[in-house]
Design an enzyme around this catalytic site. Structure first.
Site, PDB file in Angstrom:
ATOM      1  N   SER A 130       0.750  -1.387   0.020  1.00  0.00           N
ATOM      2  CA  SER A 130      -0.145  -0.112  -0.058  1.00  0.00           C
ATOM      3  C   SER A 130       0.998   1.116  -0.071  1.00  0.00           C
ATOM      4  O   SER A 130       1.893   1.340   0.582  1.00  0.00           O
ATOM      5  CB  SER A 130      -0.867   0.054   1.383  1.00  0.00           C
ATOM      6  N   GLU A 245      -2.502 -14.632   0.737  1.00  0.00           N
ATOM      7  CA  GLU A 245      -2.945 -14.051   2.318  1.00  0.00           C
ATOM      8  C   GLU A 245      -4.456 -14.314   2.577  1.00  0.00           C
ATOM      9  O   GLU A 245      -4.681 -14.572   3.926  1.00  0.00           O
ATOM     10  CB  GLU A 245      -2.834 -12.417   1.825  1.00  0.00           C
TER      11      GLU A 245
HETATM   12  C1  FAD Z   1      -4.630  -2.901  10.428  1.00  0.00           C
HETATM   13  C2  FAD Z   1      -3.887  -2.718   9.034  1.00  0.00           C
HETATM   14  C3  FAD Z   1      -2.755  -3.615   8.559  1.00  0.00           C
HETATM   15  C4  FAD Z   1      -2.311  -3.504   7.365  1.00  0.00           C
HETATM   16  N1  FAD Z   1      -1.320  -3.922   6.882  1.00  0.00           N
HETATM   17  C5  FAD Z   1      -0.824  -3.754   5.762  1.00  0.00           C
HETATM   18  C6  FAD Z   1       0.657  -4.257   5.280  1.00  0.00           C
HETATM   19  O1  FAD Z   1       1.280  -4.941   6.129  1.00  0.00           O
HETATM   20  N2  FAD Z   1       1.023  -4.123   4.079  1.00  0.00           N
HETATM   21  C7  FAD Z   1       0.335  -3.274   3.297  1.00  0.00           C
HETATM   22  O2  FAD Z   1       0.888  -3.015   2.185  1.00  0.00           O
HETATM   23  N3  FAD Z   1      -0.835  -2.535   3.451  1.00  0.00           N
HETATM   24  C8  FAD Z   1      -1.295  -2.769   4.721  1.00  0.00           C
HETATM   25  N4  FAD Z   1      -2.642  -2.295   5.185  1.00  0.00           N
HETATM   26  C9  FAD Z   1      -3.160  -1.559   4.083  1.00  0.00           C
HETATM   27  C10 FAD Z   1      -4.467  -2.235   3.606  1.00  0.00           C
HETATM   28  O3  FAD Z   1      -4.080  -2.801   2.714  1.00  0.00           O
HETATM   29  C11 FAD Z   1      -5.125  -0.871   2.895  1.00  0.00           C
HETATM   30  O4  FAD Z   1      -5.725   0.045   3.834  1.00  0.00           O
HETATM   31  C12 FAD Z   1      -6.565  -1.250   2.003  1.00  0.00           C
HETATM   32  O5  FAD Z   1      -6.207  -2.333   0.966  1.00  0.00           O
HETATM   33  C13 FAD Z   1      -7.161  -0.194   1.530  1.00  0.00           C
HETATM   34  O6  FAD Z   1      -6.566   0.818   0.727  1.00  0.00           O
HETATM   35  P1  FAD Z   1      -6.739   2.314   1.081  1.00  0.00           P
HETATM   36  O7  FAD Z   1      -6.391   2.348   2.542  1.00  0.00           O
HETATM   37  O8  FAD Z   1      -5.625   3.040   0.071  1.00  0.00           O
HETATM   38  O9  FAD Z   1      -8.072   2.765   0.855  1.00  0.00           O
HETATM   39  P2  FAD Z   1      -8.801   2.764  -0.756  1.00  0.00           P
HETATM   40  O10 FAD Z   1      -8.249   1.936  -1.488  1.00  0.00           O
HETATM   41  O11 FAD Z   1      -8.494   4.556  -1.115  1.00  0.00           O
HETATM   42  O12 FAD Z   1     -10.291   2.737  -0.337  1.00  0.00           O
HETATM   43  C14 FAD Z   1     -10.948   3.795   0.295  1.00  0.00           C
HETATM   44  C15 FAD Z   1     -12.313   3.243   0.257  1.00  0.00           C
HETATM   45  O13 FAD Z   1     -13.160   3.321  -1.183  1.00  0.00           O
HETATM   46  C16 FAD Z   1     -13.516   2.067  -1.236  1.00  0.00           C
HETATM   47  N5  FAD Z   1     -13.232   1.445  -2.698  1.00  0.00           N
HETATM   48  C17 FAD Z   1     -11.727   1.117  -3.165  1.00  0.00           C
HETATM   49  N6  FAD Z   1     -11.905   0.871  -4.290  1.00  0.00           N
HETATM   50  C18 FAD Z   1     -13.183   0.389  -4.381  1.00  0.00           C
HETATM   51  C19 FAD Z   1     -13.902  -0.325  -5.465  1.00  0.00           C
HETATM   52  N7  FAD Z   1     -13.558  -0.805  -6.675  1.00  0.00           N
HETATM   53  N8  FAD Z   1     -15.293  -0.603  -5.309  1.00  0.00           N
HETATM   54  C20 FAD Z   1     -15.851  -0.137  -4.082  1.00  0.00           C
HETATM   55  N9  FAD Z   1     -15.293   0.610  -3.324  1.00  0.00           N
HETATM   56  C21 FAD Z   1     -14.081   0.675  -3.454  1.00  0.00           C
HETATM   57  C22 FAD Z   1     -12.597   1.121  -0.076  1.00  0.00           C
HETATM   58  O14 FAD Z   1     -13.649  -0.132   0.351  1.00  0.00           O
HETATM   59  C23 FAD Z   1     -12.510   2.101   1.034  1.00  0.00           C
HETATM   60  O15 FAD Z   1     -13.788   2.255   1.892  1.00  0.00           O
HETATM   61  C24 FAD Z   1      -2.933  -2.509   6.317  1.00  0.00           C
HETATM   62  C25 FAD Z   1      -4.228  -1.899   6.851  1.00  0.00           C
HETATM   63  C26 FAD Z   1      -4.770  -1.993   7.888  1.00  0.00           C
HETATM   64  C27 FAD Z   1      -6.002  -1.385   8.571  1.00  0.00           C
END
Ligand code: FAD
Length: 381
Positions: A130, A245
């Site tokens: 991410s 995963e």
């Molecule tokens: C506790 C925790 C641990 C984590 N650990 C890791 C890690 O070790 N390594 C790592 O790389 N990442 C990690 N993450 C990150 C996690 O993978 C991302 O937060 C997640 O993939 C969402 O990406 P974003 O936060 O950029 O949100 P975004 O992708 O920007 O999403 C924002 C909102 O839009 C919605 N959305 C996005 N795309 C769509 C779609 N196509 N259709 C409908 N709705 C959509 C999402 O559901 C969300 O509500 C972690 C997150 C948490 C909370």
């Protein structure tokens, strides 16, 4: 499908139970998980003991230091360690993601260098997927890897990287060719977290702990020999990581949930009296847990038949995360305001559960996967 243990599975279960009774001190049972497991040396020590006893990497092939056991043994391992309220192996990302990806795409040298150290917890790994502008949409990753001779020079930022503050290595998705069509310009690297130019900044979570981090890469040199798969093949390699995963997570998640539901039942016996609506809510959590458990068995059936995790993994992760939030909220409700004065277990679980519907695929993204790949509905966009 016969859900009873085969004679081999029953023998494995009995042997594991006896080993846990003999080796896990009482004061190390029932921990709350989270960052706490890294606070003392016991986390790594326990992981090393699991490895020496042959319980780390149960399904990994013997040539890579695993036990070469069927997936049902891994499921039994999760059930029994949950029953004993044992801590998990600290190498969550190494065991569940980096290891399987190295086995699938790694060179012999990469396999020799890392696989056995992942099992013994000598190496802790983190996942750098991410970014501030790329989460659900991993293909939008912008962390640059520029080829210079026998190295890639990496610049950019990752975020939310769990365990990066204690990690020795990172599996990193980078953009190696900004001009390539979408999905074709990514390259997957193994990065030494102690290399010059890697900076980790912990992020404090709602629990008060810092389990995940920002990682900054400033002219970090990564040898080409640390590439997993070919240049430009990063998307395919990353899909292997994500399949594992979600594919193997179900039993571990359900086992952890079972610990919570058992505590909920204890709390209900103490606090519920004759309140029928509360009793119904507690019973609902127990029933949902059984549904999840049988869906896991269905997923296990697919995995054992085909060797590839099926779409059940996405449905399980979705239902589990929503149940964990509901269940921990109910646990706190049952204990009332004074619950905050006890060991804080429910409080911590409820706060930590907020991230469950975001990590490893948000609920919206998982619903899209189930709609498109399981139900065959038209694509959302
Ligand atoms: C506790 C925790 C641990 C984590 N650990 C890791 C890690 O070790 N390594 C790592 O790389 N990442 C990690 N993450 C990150 C996690 O993978 C991302 O937060 C997640 O993939 C969402 O990406 P974003 O936060 O950029 O949100 P975004 O992708 O920007 O999403 C924002 C909102 O839009 C919605 N959305 C996005 N795309 C769509 C779609 N196509 N259709 C409908 N709705 C959509 C999402 O559901 C969300 O509500 C972690 C997150 C948490 C909370």
């Amino acid at each position: 499908m016969d859900l009873r243990d085969t004679p081999e599975e029953a023998a494995f279960r009995a042997e594991l139970r006896a080993w846990l009774d003999a080796n896990l001190p009482d004061e190390k049972r029932g921990g709350r998980g989270g960052a706490q497991r890294f606070d003392d040396a016991f986390g790594r020590e326990w992981s090393r003991m699991l490895h020496e006893a042959g319980y780390a990497g149960l399904t990994w092939p013997k040539e890579y230091g695993g036990a070469g056991a069927p997936y049902s043994f891994q499921a039994i391992f999760y059930e029994e360690t949950a029953r004993a309220q044992a801590p998990g192996h600290v190498g969550v990302i190494g065991l569940g993601m980096a290891g399987p990806t190295i086995m699938a795409h790694g060179t012999d040298a990469q396999k020799r260098a890392h696989l056995s150290k992942i099992l013994s917890a000598e190496e802790i790994w983190c996942q750098g997927f991410s970014e501030p502008g790329a989460g659900s949409d991993l293909a939008a990753a912008r962390t640059r890897a520029e080829r210079r001779g026998e190295s890639y020079v990496v610049n950019g930022q990752k975020v939310w990287s769990s365990f990066a503050h204690i990690a020795d290595y990172c599996i990193l998705v980078t953009l190696s060719d900004p001009d390539a069509p979408r999905y074709q310009g990514l390259t997957y690297l193994i990065v030494d977290m102690r290399a010059p130019g890697v900076e980790v900044r912990p992020l404090r979570q709602i629990t008060g702990e810092a389990e995940f981090n920002e990682i900054f890469f400033n002219d970090v040199e990564v040898p080409v020999s640390n590439r997993l798969g070919d240049e430009g093949q990063g998307w395919q390699v990353a899909m292997t990581t994500l399949l594992h995963e979600r594919g193997t997570l179900g039993f571990a998640l359900t086992a952890a949930l079972e610990v919570g539901v058992n505590r909920l039942l204890d709390a209900a016996r103490e606090h519920v009296d004759g309140d029928s609506s509360l009793r119904e809510r507690v019973a609902t959590e127990w029933i949902e847990l059984q549904a999840l458990r049988y869906t896991n068995y269905r997923a296990l059936g697919t995995l054992q038949r085909t060797g590839i995790p099926g779409p059940e993994g996405s449905a399980i992760k979705l239902r589990w995360s929503e149940q964990n939030q509901r269940m921990t909220k109910l646990g706190r409700e049952l204990h009332g305001p004074e619950g905050i004065l006890d060991d804080g277990w429910w409080h911590h679980q409820q706060l930590r559960s907020r991230g469950n519907t975001i990590e490893a695929g948000t609920s919206e993204v998982l619903r899209n996967i189930v709609a498109e790949r399981v139900l065959g509905l038209p694509k959302g966009r």
